[in-house]
Design an enzyme around this catalytic site. Structure first.
Site, PDB file in Angstrom:
ATOM      1  N   ARG A  15       0.832  -1.198   0.000  1.00  0.00           N
ATOM      2  CA  ARG A  15       0.000   0.000   0.000  1.00  0.00           C
ATOM      3  C   ARG A  15       0.870   1.253   0.000  1.00  0.00           C
ATOM      4  O   ARG A  15       2.059   1.197   0.321  1.00  0.00           O
ATOM      5  CB  ARG A  15      -0.932  -0.007   1.216  1.00  0.00           C
ATOM      6  CG  ARG A  15      -2.052  -1.019   1.140  1.00  0.00           C
ATOM      7  CD  ARG A  15      -2.879  -1.068   2.411  1.00  0.00           C
ATOM      8  NE  ARG A  15      -2.143  -1.637   3.531  1.00  0.00           N
ATOM      9  CZ  ARG A  15      -2.634  -1.787   4.761  1.00  0.00           C
ATOM     10  NH1 ARG A  15      -3.880  -1.375   5.015  1.00  0.00           N
ATOM     11  NH2 ARG A  15      -1.908  -2.335   5.708  1.00  0.00           N
ATOM     12  N   LYS A  75       1.164   2.247   7.310  1.00  0.00           N
ATOM     13  CA  LYS A  75       1.447   1.488   8.526  1.00  0.00           C
ATOM     14  C   LYS A  75       2.289   2.302   9.496  1.00  0.00           C
ATOM     15  O   LYS A  75       2.919   3.293   9.139  1.00  0.00           O
ATOM     16  CB  LYS A  75       2.170   0.185   8.180  1.00  0.00           C
ATOM     17  CG  LYS A  75       1.280  -0.832   7.489  1.00  0.00           C
ATOM     18  CD  LYS A  75       0.026  -1.172   8.299  1.00  0.00           C
ATOM     19  CE  LYS A  75       0.349  -1.886   9.589  1.00  0.00           C
ATOM     20  NZ  LYS A  75      -0.891  -2.136  10.416  1.00  0.00           N
ATOM     21  N   TYR A  94      -1.631   5.017  10.361  1.00  0.00           N
ATOM     22  CA  TYR A  94      -2.087   4.118  11.420  1.00  0.00           C
ATOM     23  C   TYR A  94      -0.960   3.976  12.444  1.00  0.00           C
ATOM     24  O   TYR A  94       0.210   3.853  12.080  1.00  0.00           O
ATOM     25  CB  TYR A  94      -2.422   2.732  10.858  1.00  0.00           C
ATOM     26  CG  TYR A  94      -3.698   2.680  10.060  1.00  0.00           C
ATOM     27  CD1 TYR A  94      -4.932   2.932  10.654  1.00  0.00           C
ATOM     28  CD2 TYR A  94      -3.679   2.359   8.703  1.00  0.00           C
ATOM     29  CE1 TYR A  94      -6.107   2.886   9.921  1.00  0.00           C
ATOM     30  CE2 TYR A  94      -4.851   2.306   7.960  1.00  0.00           C
ATOM     31  CZ  TYR A  94      -6.059   2.567   8.576  1.00  0.00           C
ATOM     32  OH  TYR A  94      -7.221   2.518   7.848  1.00  0.00           O
ATOM     33  N   HIS A  96      -1.763   2.501  16.220  1.00  0.00           N
ATOM     34  CA  HIS A  96      -2.084   1.398  17.143  1.00  0.00           C
ATOM     35  C   HIS A  96      -1.126   1.384  18.340  1.00  0.00           C
ATOM     36  O   HIS A  96      -0.505   0.374  18.660  1.00  0.00           O
ATOM     37  CB  HIS A  96      -2.032   0.058  16.408  1.00  0.00           C
ATOM     38  CG  HIS A  96      -2.963  -0.017  15.233  1.00  0.00           C
ATOM     39  ND1 HIS A  96      -4.331  -0.041  15.359  1.00  0.00           N
ATOM     40  CD2 HIS A  96      -2.706  -0.054  13.891  1.00  0.00           C
ATOM     41  CE1 HIS A  96      -4.885  -0.104  14.159  1.00  0.00           C
ATOM     42  NE2 HIS A  96      -3.935  -0.107  13.257  1.00  0.00           N
ATOM     43  N   GLU A 118      -6.626   5.599  13.106  1.00  0.00           N
ATOM     44  CA  GLU A 118      -7.616   4.737  13.756  1.00  0.00           C
ATOM     45  C   GLU A 118      -8.381   5.407  14.884  1.00  0.00           C
ATOM     46  O   GLU A 118      -9.365   4.841  15.393  1.00  0.00           O
ATOM     47  CB  GLU A 118      -6.963   3.447  14.265  1.00  0.00           C
ATOM     48  CG  GLU A 118      -6.078   3.602  15.483  1.00  0.00           C
ATOM     49  CD  GLU A 118      -4.643   3.963  15.150  1.00  0.00           C
ATOM     50  OE1 GLU A 118      -3.811   3.968  16.073  1.00  0.00           O
ATOM     51  OE2 GLU A 118      -4.339   4.233  13.968  1.00  0.00           O
ATOM     52  N   ASP A 267      -3.596  -5.898  15.604  1.00  0.00           N
ATOM     53  CA  ASP A 267      -2.937  -4.589  15.633  1.00  0.00           C
ATOM     54  C   ASP A 267      -3.038  -3.930  17.003  1.00  0.00           C
ATOM     55  O   ASP A 267      -2.183  -3.126  17.375  1.00  0.00           O
ATOM     56  CB  ASP A 267      -3.552  -3.652  14.588  1.00  0.00           C
ATOM     57  CG  ASP A 267      -2.967  -3.863  13.197  1.00  0.00           C
ATOM     58  OD1 ASP A 267      -1.751  -4.102  13.101  1.00  0.00           O
ATOM     59  OD2 ASP A 267      -3.719  -3.797  12.211  1.00  0.00           O
TER      60      ASP A 267
END
Length: 370
Positions: A15, A75, A94, A96, A118, A267
């Protein structure tokens, strides 16, 4: 603003933070965009397609990090990327963090402004930047779970739509759980969703009718259904916080030998006590006789679909940050403000601070500072 997009470096992660179409919008708004060479090549977005819409191509991630004011990724940054961040630089990706103390500490030391996809919210209480990937992960969970059930993959040798139909249990009826249920029912499995929200269970009953079985989340219901299941999908989410461990090691041990668990919640630490992160290169392992699939970047396997879906959701926020600066954008939009996790050495999301035992600083307090 100078916006930078490095190439993703996690295992089998193709991605990319911005598509050429998103870059075109940023350039149209008067911003400059730099892309690491080959960042989108794995999904058909070659360097020429970025140059055609006005992006500059840089040879390395180090150059991108050194130059950009705003870094847009997919990520969470890996250790060498965290080391490349600088004081006051904006990171939008993201994160996490509640399940990753090491990354949190690194971002605190960097002095960067870290905004997590998120935890950005919307007016209805949803998570608009998590939802697209939750949809993909939910649908993928059934595909990979069905594959793992095959005997050659270590599974029990059951076909989801066989006779009798395989029993699929989904823990959590949110976006990913709902999409998993839709896919599993489409493959003619016997599907049960367990959730602690009665209104959500009612919505699922209305949406799917008698084809879907729903249960309120209690220890007894979880134990009974998990033990009988062929495939259990963990789709539990508490925004910004670590996932609760709903399935103990003892309960996994009581499952059928060759049954499969797919932990979408990995995650955020995972909702099975036996879960540990895996990669697309080595996605499964056997624990207590049960096949575990715990890939932390599941949507990366369908990277082009995931990238386009994610960009549709993130682009308005990227434009807001670039147009107004992080302080202006967060001051004007309380939902984007909820995405602020780390700011110049301070933890600014309550769930992250609570789960990691760190001091919480309200984002509003930081925005009021000069």
């Amino acid at each position: 603003m100078l916006v930078g997009v490095p190439k993703e470096v996690k295992s089998h992660e193709y991605r990319v933070g911005l598509t050429p179409g998103s870059v075109r919008e940023l350039v149209h708004h008067g911003h400059e965009v730099i892309i690491e060479a080959g960042a989108g090549g794995g999904i058909g977005f070659d360097d020429a397609s970025y140059e055609a819409v006005g992006a500059g191509i840089l040879a390395s991630a180090a150059e991108v990090f050194a130059a950009a004011e705003l870094i847009v990724k997919v990520k969470e940054p890996q250790p060498h990327e965290v080391a490349a961040l600088r004081q006051g630089q904006i990171l939008f990706t993201y994160l996490h963090l509640a399940a990753d103390k090491l990354l949190t500490d690194g971002l605190i030391r960097s002095g960067a402004i870290a905004i997590a996809y998120e935890t950005v919210t919307d007016a209805r209480g949803g998570l608009p930047l998590l939802a697209p990937m939750s949809e993909v992960a939910g649908r993928m969970a059934v595909q990979v779970g069905a594959h793992c059930l095959e005997k050659e993959q270590g599974g029990i040798g059951v076909l989801l739509g066989g006779v009798p139909a395989a029993k699929v249990v989904i823990l959590g009826g949110g976006v990913s759980g709902t999409n998993a249920a839709r896919m599993a029912m489409g493959m003619e499995a016997y599907v049960t969703v367990i959730d602690r929200s009665l209104p959500r269970l009612y919505e699922l009953d209305l949406q799917f009718g008698a084809q879907l079985h729903t249960l309120f989340s209690t220890m007894e219901n979880i134990e009974r259904e998990v033990i009988a299941a062929d495939l259990v999908i963990g789709a539990v989410l508490i925004p910004g916080a670590a996932a609760p461990k709903l399935v103990s090691r003892g309960l996994v041990r009581a499952m059928k030998p060759g049954a499969v668990v797919v932990d979408i919640s990995i995650d955020q630490g995972g909702c099975f006590e036996t879960s540990r992160p895996t990669t697309h290169a080595a996605p499964t392992y056997l624990e207590e006789g049960v096949v575990h699939y715990c890939v932390t970047n599941m949507p990366g396997a369908v990277a082009r679909t995931s990238t386009v879906a994610l960009n549709n959701a993130t682009l308005p926020f990227v434009l807001a940050i670039a147009d107004r600066g992080w302080r202006g954008a967060l001051s004007e939009d309380p939902h984007l403000r909820n995405g602020l996790n780390i700011c110049r050495g301070r933890v600014t999301h309550p769930a992250v601070a609570r789960d990691l035992g760190l001091t919480f600083t309200p984002p509003g307090q930081i925005l009021e500072e000069k």
